[in-house]
Design a protein around this motif. Structure first.
Motif, PDB file in Angstrom:
ATOM      1  N   ASN A   1       0.433  16.750  42.104  1.00  0.00           N
ATOM      2  CA  ASN A   1       1.163  15.787  42.950  1.00  0.00           C
ATOM      3  C   ASN A   1       0.409  15.405  44.215  1.00  0.00           C
ATOM      4  O   ASN A   1       0.986  14.774  45.109  1.00  0.00           O
ATOM      5  CB  ASN A   1       2.550  16.327  43.357  1.00  0.00           C
ATOM      6  CG  ASN A   1       3.409  16.692  42.174  1.00  0.00           C
ATOM      7  OD1 ASN A   1       3.343  16.065  41.117  1.00  0.00           O
ATOM      8  ND2 ASN A   1       4.228  17.727  42.317  1.00  0.00           N
TER       9      ASN A   1
ATOM     10  N   LEU B   1      14.486  26.616  45.221  1.00  0.00           N
ATOM     11  CA  LEU B   1      13.931  25.279  45.011  1.00  0.00           C
ATOM     12  C   LEU B   1      14.860  24.146  45.441  1.00  0.00           C
ATOM     13  O   LEU B   1      14.389  23.147  45.994  1.00  0.00           O
ATOM     14  CB  LEU B   1      13.526  25.097  43.545  1.00  0.00           C
ATOM     15  CG  LEU B   1      12.165  25.658  43.159  1.00  0.00           C
ATOM     16  CD1 LEU B   1      11.897  25.447  41.675  1.00  0.00           C
ATOM     17  CD2 LEU B   1      11.052  25.016  43.983  1.00  0.00           C
TER      18      LEU B   1
ATOM     19  N   ARG C   1      13.202  21.369  47.874  1.00  0.00           N
ATOM     20  CA  ARG C   1      13.146  19.948  47.489  1.00  0.00           C
ATOM     21  C   ARG C   1      13.912  19.081  48.481  1.00  0.00           C
ATOM     22  O   ARG C   1      13.457  17.989  48.863  1.00  0.00           O
ATOM     23  CB  ARG C   1      13.721  19.761  46.083  1.00  0.00           C
ATOM     24  CG  ARG C   1      12.816  20.256  44.958  1.00  0.00           C
ATOM     25  CD  ARG C   1      13.280  19.679  43.617  1.00  0.00           C
ATOM     26  NE  ARG C   1      14.691  20.027  43.369  1.00  0.00           N
ATOM     27  CZ  ARG C   1      15.105  21.016  42.600  1.00  0.00           C
ATOM     28  NH1 ARG C   1      14.209  21.776  42.002  1.00  0.00           N
ATOM     29  NH2 ARG C   1      16.388  21.258  42.435  1.00  0.00           N
TER      30      ARG C   1
ATOM     31  N   ALA D   1      11.941  18.713  51.731  1.00  0.00           N
ATOM     32  CA  ALA D   1      10.776  17.837  51.548  1.00  0.00           C
ATOM     33  C   ALA D   1      11.187  16.366  51.590  1.00  0.00           C
ATOM     34  O   ALA D   1      10.492  15.531  52.198  1.00  0.00           O
ATOM     35  CB  ALA D   1      10.077  18.164  50.233  1.00  0.00           C
ATOM     36  N   GLU D   2      12.322  16.056  50.984  1.00  0.00           N
ATOM     37  CA  GLU D   2      12.785  14.670  50.952  1.00  0.00           C
ATOM     38  C   GLU D   2      13.370  14.247  52.295  1.00  0.00           C
ATOM     39  O   GLU D   2      13.090  13.147  52.788  1.00  0.00           O
ATOM     40  CB  GLU D   2      13.841  14.510  49.853  1.00  0.00           C
ATOM     41  CG  GLU D   2      14.401  13.105  49.712  1.00  0.00           C
ATOM     42  CD  GLU D   2      13.352  12.082  49.304  1.00  0.00           C
ATOM     43  OE1 GLU D   2      13.518  10.889  49.650  1.00  0.00           O
ATOM     44  OE2 GLU D   2      12.361  12.467  48.657  1.00  0.00           O
TER      45      GLU D   2
ATOM     46  N   THR E   1       6.415  22.446  36.663  1.00  0.00           N
ATOM     47  CA  THR E   1       6.556  21.633  37.875  1.00  0.00           C
ATOM     48  C   THR E   1       7.311  20.348  37.578  1.00  0.00           C
ATOM     49  O   THR E   1       8.196  19.937  38.338  1.00  0.00           O
ATOM     50  CB  THR E   1       5.165  21.320  38.458  1.00  0.00           C
ATOM     51  OG1 THR E   1       4.494  22.551  38.771  1.00  0.00           O
ATOM     52  CG2 THR E   1       5.265  20.479  39.706  1.00  0.00           C
TER      53      THR E   1
ATOM     54  N   GLY F   1      11.499  19.296  38.573  1.00  0.00           N
ATOM     55  CA  GLY F   1      11.679  18.169  39.477  1.00  0.00           C
ATOM     56  C   GLY F   1      10.972  18.329  40.805  1.00  0.00           C
ATOM     57  O   GLY F   1      11.461  17.869  41.840  1.00  0.00           O
ATOM     58  N   ILE F   2       9.808  18.970  40.799  1.00  0.00           N
ATOM     59  CA  ILE F   2       9.055  19.199  42.040  1.00  0.00           C
ATOM     60  C   ILE F   2       8.109  18.025  42.268  1.00  0.00           C
ATOM     61  O   ILE F   2       7.190  17.790  41.478  1.00  0.00           O
ATOM     62  CB  ILE F   2       8.275  20.522  41.964  1.00  0.00           C
ATOM     63  CG1 ILE F   2       9.244  21.699  41.855  1.00  0.00           C
ATOM     64  CG2 ILE F   2       7.374  20.683  43.183  1.00  0.00           C
ATOM     65  CD1 ILE F   2       8.574  23.036  41.629  1.00  0.00           C
TER      66      ILE F   2
ATOM     67  N   PHE G   1       6.681  17.499  45.556  1.00  0.00           N
ATOM     68  CA  PHE G   1       5.782  17.779  46.677  1.00  0.00           C
ATOM     69  C   PHE G   1       4.480  18.408  46.168  1.00  0.00           C
ATOM     70  O   PHE G   1       4.419  18.885  45.026  1.00  0.00           O
ATOM     71  CB  PHE G   1       6.457  18.674  47.716  1.00  0.00           C
ATOM     72  CG  PHE G   1       7.082  19.935  47.178  1.00  0.00           C
ATOM     73  CD1 PHE G   1       6.320  21.055  46.892  1.00  0.00           C
ATOM     74  CD2 PHE G   1       8.451  20.004  46.958  1.00  0.00           C
ATOM     75  CE1 PHE G   1       6.887  22.219  46.407  1.00  0.00           C
ATOM     76  CE2 PHE G   1       9.049  21.162  46.474  1.00  0.00           C
ATOM     77  CZ  PHE G   1       8.257  22.264  46.198  1.00  0.00           C
TER      78      PHE G   1
ATOM     79  N   GLN H   1      18.897  27.569  38.841  1.00  0.00           N
ATOM     80  CA  GLN H   1      18.709  27.268  40.259  1.00  0.00           C
ATOM     81  C   GLN H   1      19.994  27.401  41.068  1.00  0.00           C
ATOM     82  O   GLN H   1      19.996  27.157  42.280  1.00  0.00           O
ATOM     83  CB  GLN H   1      18.130  25.860  40.416  1.00  0.00           C
ATOM     84  CG  GLN H   1      16.760  25.714  39.764  1.00  0.00           C
ATOM     85  CD  GLN H   1      16.200  24.316  39.901  1.00  0.00           C
ATOM     86  OE1 GLN H   1      16.171  23.754  40.999  1.00  0.00           O
ATOM     87  NE2 GLN H   1      15.758  23.735  38.810  1.00  0.00           N
TER      88      GLN H   1
END
Length: 592
Positions: free
Chosen positions: A288, A318, A322, A325-326, A356, A360-361, A363, A436
């Motif tokens: 990514n 996670l 996530r 990060a967003e 990955t 749904g990663i 970053f 998760q």
């Protein structure tokens, strides 16, 4: 220091190996000359040559790990050559003939006319190249450690200590040549017989690998932090570690667990300087993103997240990572995931890429299969957060799950310190699904349980574990809390149990809301069907995301499977899983 002493003693014992024999004529050819002007330069040349060749072998081992998908074929070829040379010494003689000729020329009359140390030094280099294949068990451990941990000054010092030990033996041969050589003759015949037996064993193993009869062998040779050698080497590295939070605890598997209850938000946090931003170099691949560096990230607030995709504790963090990060990307936050594998299959680049994507990663992710970034941070846990300010200083760390509100407050505070004009003040509340999902409010009373013999505990099958060989395990008559057992024909290896014949079972008496099991399909990639029972019955409403109400499921890849998800964890329950096809790989139970 202890490792240096062990390496030195291993080198001293090299002289008892039969493969040292081709070197001895060159050594004794110098026995009648001054030790300082002839013996010492020759031994120095041998040590330098041997260390250089061994270091290249160590680096080569690292390449094989990094190129896991292609290294298997190269390793098979190298093992085959090694086996042939053990079985047929004449082949080794032919391969080394050019070096022998060089040594004879250097030790002959023509070289006697030269008074400089160049001749004995070059003779030592030639004999060192010839001597390098005499790799005993100690050298094997050093090279394996170098392949796992990367070539370093420490590895070179160990190799030099090994070479110095062997040179000590050969120096004694120079000083006491005749008597020492006579004393050695008695051990050479037995050693030659053992050499031939080892050659046959190596060739048989190579044939099995090439035919696919034991495709797990090479992966076992490349285990990451889960092997005993790697743990021993990591423990020898004296690197400062930040102290865990007072509320943190370590579960039996060594993963950091913390309370999932958010802490009250404080007006301001004391964020001391914990050191500079360590290097991000050494990743085998970046996902990514192009490769990132601390210098290139200066001016940004950086969250470094150490994780591995089969770890339940990592998976449950996670949703928050996530979301951060967003939410904060426009305010100057950069999230960098560092994927450091626990099991050998997590080193395979294709597996990490797939995981990955499936998780749904989006970053940047550094694939740290050789633990280079792990070591630069001095990290020891999954998951682990390190938050770096805009000036490139670590200001906060968090080991394990939980305290998400505090971690988000750290991010907001460091963004404000960096002068970002608009920093959101609220906190995220993501809802993770499946593996998760957040851990249960009441803690699990069952701890992480490994099925490989290296870390296995509470095994209750009659007769115990048979290491690295197939055995039919009888079903256990009963299990106490947190005991587990096998039934059917299994081969238990260092980090996993592999089902040899269909319809084998694993049973575990557990106390937790959720039960997970890290599983893999057969070695050829074929899916393996399974069926889960709880207290002898289908799970119905208590089934996990990877099973249906009747307990049916399929292993389609090497990952963590959620097999039980109850509404509460009120009592001990008996979990059983039957694999309807052969080849299933079972690694570790985790709970939540």
């Amino acid at each position: 220091m202890l490792l240096l002493i062990v390496a030195y003693l291993g080198g001293v014992l090299t002289i008892l190996s039969p493969c040292i024999l081709p070197v001895l004529p060159f050594v004794f050819a110098r026995a009648d000359r001054p030790f300082r002007s002839h013996g010492m330069p020759m031994l120095l040349g041998m040590a330098l040559a041997f260390s250089a060749i061994a270091t290249l072998a160590a680096v080569g081992g690292g390449w094989v790990v990094a190129l896991n998908e292609y290294g298997r074929y190269a390793a098979i070829a190298l093992l085959a050559v090694f086996g042939v040379t053990l079985l047929f010494p004449s082949v080794a003689d032919r391969l080394s003939r050019p070096l022998v000729a060089l040594g004879l020329r250097l030790s002959g009359p023509a070289s006697e006319k030269k008074a400089s140390v160049f001749s004995p030094l070059l003779l030592g280099v030639g004999t060192g190249l010839l001597w390098a294949p005499c790799a005993g068990p100690i050298l094997g451990l050093i090279l394996t450690g170098a392949a796992l941990n990367g070539a370093s000054i420490g590895t070179s010092l160990l190799l030099l200590a090994y070479a110095a030990g062997a040179c000590t033996s050969l120096a004694a041969a120079l000083l006491f040549g005749g008597r020492l050589f006579s004393a050695m003759k008695g051990s050479l015949r037995t050693g030659e017989w053992m050499r031939r037996v080892a050659g046959v064993a190596v060739l048989v193993g190579v044939g099995a690998i090439a035919l696919g009869l034991d495709t797990g062998l090479l992966s076992r040779l490349s285990v990451g932090t889960t092997s005993a050698l790697e743990k021993a080497l990591v423990e020898k590295i004296d690197m400062p570690m930040p102290s865990p939070q007072p509320k943190a605890s370590i579960d039996p598997g060594g993963l950091m667990l913390t309370s999932t209850q958010p802490e009250p938000k404080k007006p301001a946090l004391a964020l001391p300087d914990e050191g500079g931003f360590p290097s991000l170099a050494g990743a085998t691949e970046w996902l990514n993103s192009a490769p990132l560096t601390p210098e290139g990230l200066r001016g940004k607030v950086v969250l470094v997240d150490f994780w591995t995709y089969s770890c339940i504790n990592c998976l449950r963090t996670l949703p928050y990572v996530r979301a951060w990060a967003e939410k904060y990307k426009d305010a100057g936050l950069v999230v960098v995931g560092v994927h450091a594998p626990e099991f050998a299959f997590e080193k395979q680049p294709a597996n990490v890429r797939r995981a990955t994507k499936d998780l749904g990663i989006g970053f940047p992710v550094a694939v740290d299969s050789n633990y280079a970034i792990w070591r630069s941070f001095g990290n020891q846990y999954w998951p682990a957060f390190y938050v770096v300010d805009a000036q490139g200083r670590i200001r906060h760390h968090q080991f394990g799950e939980g305290q998400y509100a505090k971690s988000e407050q750290v991010i907001q505070q460091l963004l404000a310190e960096a002068g970002r004009p608009v920093v959101p003040a609220d906190t995220v509340s993501p809802e993770g699904q499946g593996t998760q999902a957040a851990a249960a409010a009441s803690p699990a009373l069952s701890g992480e349980t490994y099925l490989g013999y290296e870390r296995a505990q509470s095994f209750a099958s009659p007769g115990g574990i048979a290491k690295d060989r197939a055995r039919v395990y009888p079903a256990a008559s009963s299990l106490r809390a947190n005991q587990w057992a096998l039934s059917g024909e299994w081969s238990v290896e260092s980090e996993r149990a592999v089902l040899v014949r269909a319809n084998g079972r694993i049973a575990y008496r557990f106390h937790a809301r959720d039960l997970h099991l890290v599983l893999g399909p057969s070695a050829d990639g074929k899916p393996v069907r399974f069926k889960v029972l709880i207290d002898g019955k289908p799970p119905l409403a208590d089934h996990g995301t990877d099973t249906d109400a009747q307990g049916n499921g399929t292993i389609d890849g090497q990952r963590l499977y959620q097999l039980v998800r109850q509404t509460a964890n009120e009592k001990d329950r008996l979990f059983e899983i039957e694999f309807l096809d052969a080849g299933a790989q079972a690694y570790v139970f985790t709970f939540g």
